[in-house]
Motif scaffolding. Structure first.
Motif, short mmCIF file in Angstrom:
data_model
loop_
_atom_site.label_atom_id
_atom_site.label_comp_id
_atom_site.label_asym_id
_atom_site.label_seq_id
_atom_site.Cartn_x
_atom_site.Cartn_y
_atom_site.Cartn_z
N ARG A 1 0.73 -1.09 -0.05
CA ARG A 1 -0.07 -0.07 -0.22
C ARG A 1 1.05 1.42 0.10
NH1 ARG A 1 -2.54 -0.96 5.59
NH2 ARG A 1 -0.38 -1.51 5.97
N SER A 2 0.21 2.34 0.31
CA SER A 2 1.09 3.76 0.01
C SER A 2 1.76 3.82 1.20
CB SER A 2 0.06 4.68 -0.09
OG SER A 2 -0.66 5.11 1.49
N LYS B 1 0.04 4.62 4.70
CA LYS B 1 -0.79 3.46 5.17
C LYS B 1 0.12 2.45 6.01
CE LYS B 1 -5.16 3.93 2.76
NZ LYS B 1 -5.76 3.82 1.47
#
Ligand code: UP5
Ligand code: MG
Length: 199
Positions: free
Chosen positions: A182-183, A186
């Protein structure tokens, strides 16, 4: 003087999983010193007069794991220098180590009783995402191993040699896993939750 025993978190995950990125963020908010085994090896490769420069260069380009005698000395020296400068800096993120059985044995031989391994922070990320991130970075990283050929080998080494080490720690309940696909933010939110809980 009476020095604290180093408290160590091993940071593992495939090439490009985000180990370095997340470690940089951790040291901004937590009292840890980030030691990347790969960065230490690249610095040793570049050091004038190093007897290991060429060997390290070859291993890195081939995605192979450098003999632990070299890596453990660099890690030990970096830990000692950090603690000599500031005795309160005894908490370390050791990024990208131990990667295989040889690394683990070398750590145990040299550091057993001298440091506590608290847990393994594992950045779990699919191979395709890992490869894409490294290729993207390779456009201007200058790293000799951010090309398709080296990356295939790095992934193979990771699957064959490093995953079994993670599984070994998992059996002992010592792995904290984060979904690293994920980013950055996150991923870091999960990292913070783990560190806040572990202290
Ligand atoms: N990026 C990061 N997080 C992202 C996210 N959540 N979303 C989107 N993009 C993200 O990140 C890689 C790239 O992805 C960056 O461009 C970043 O901006 C982006 P990074 O944080 O650098 O990931 P990292 O896991 O640190 O990737 P790295 O390439 O450093 O991992 P490797 O494990 O392959 O490299 P390392 O430097 O540890 O080792 C290199 C070589 O050294 C090894 O292959 C081996 O030959 C040798 N080595 C040893 O022999 N022994 C050792 O003990 C250590 C290394
Ligand atoms: Mg890294």
């Amino acid at each position: 003087s009476l020095m604290m025993k180093p408290q160590v978190v091993f940071v593992l995950g495939g090439p490009g999983a985000g180990k370095g990125t997340q470690c940089s963020k951790i040291v901004e908010s937590y009292n840890y010193t980030h030691l990347s085994a790969g960065d230490l090896l690249r610095a040793e490769r570049a050091r004038e007069g190093s007897e290991f420069g060429q060997l390290i260069g070859n291993y890195i380009k081939e995605g192979k794991i450098v003999p632990v005698e070299i890596t453990i000395n660099l890690l030990k020296k970096a830990m000692e220098e950090t603690m000599q400068k500031d005795e309160k800096k005894f908490r370390f993120l050791i990024d990208g180590f131990p990667r295989n059985e040889d690394n683990l044995q070398g750590w145990n031989n040299v550091m057993d009783g001298k440091a506590d391994v608290k847990f393994v922070l594992f950045f779990d990320c699919g191979n395709e995402v890992c490869i894409d991130r490294c290729l993207e970075r390779g456009k201007n990283s200058g790293r000799t191993d951010d090309n398709r050929e080296s990356l295939e080998k790095r992934i193979q080494t990771y699957l064959q040699s490093t995953q079994p080490i993670i599984k070994l720690y998992e059996k002992h309940g010592k792995v904290r896993t984060v979904d690293a696909s994920r980013s950055v933010d996150k991923v870091f939110a999960d990292v913070k939750a783990i560190l806040d809980k572990e202290g």
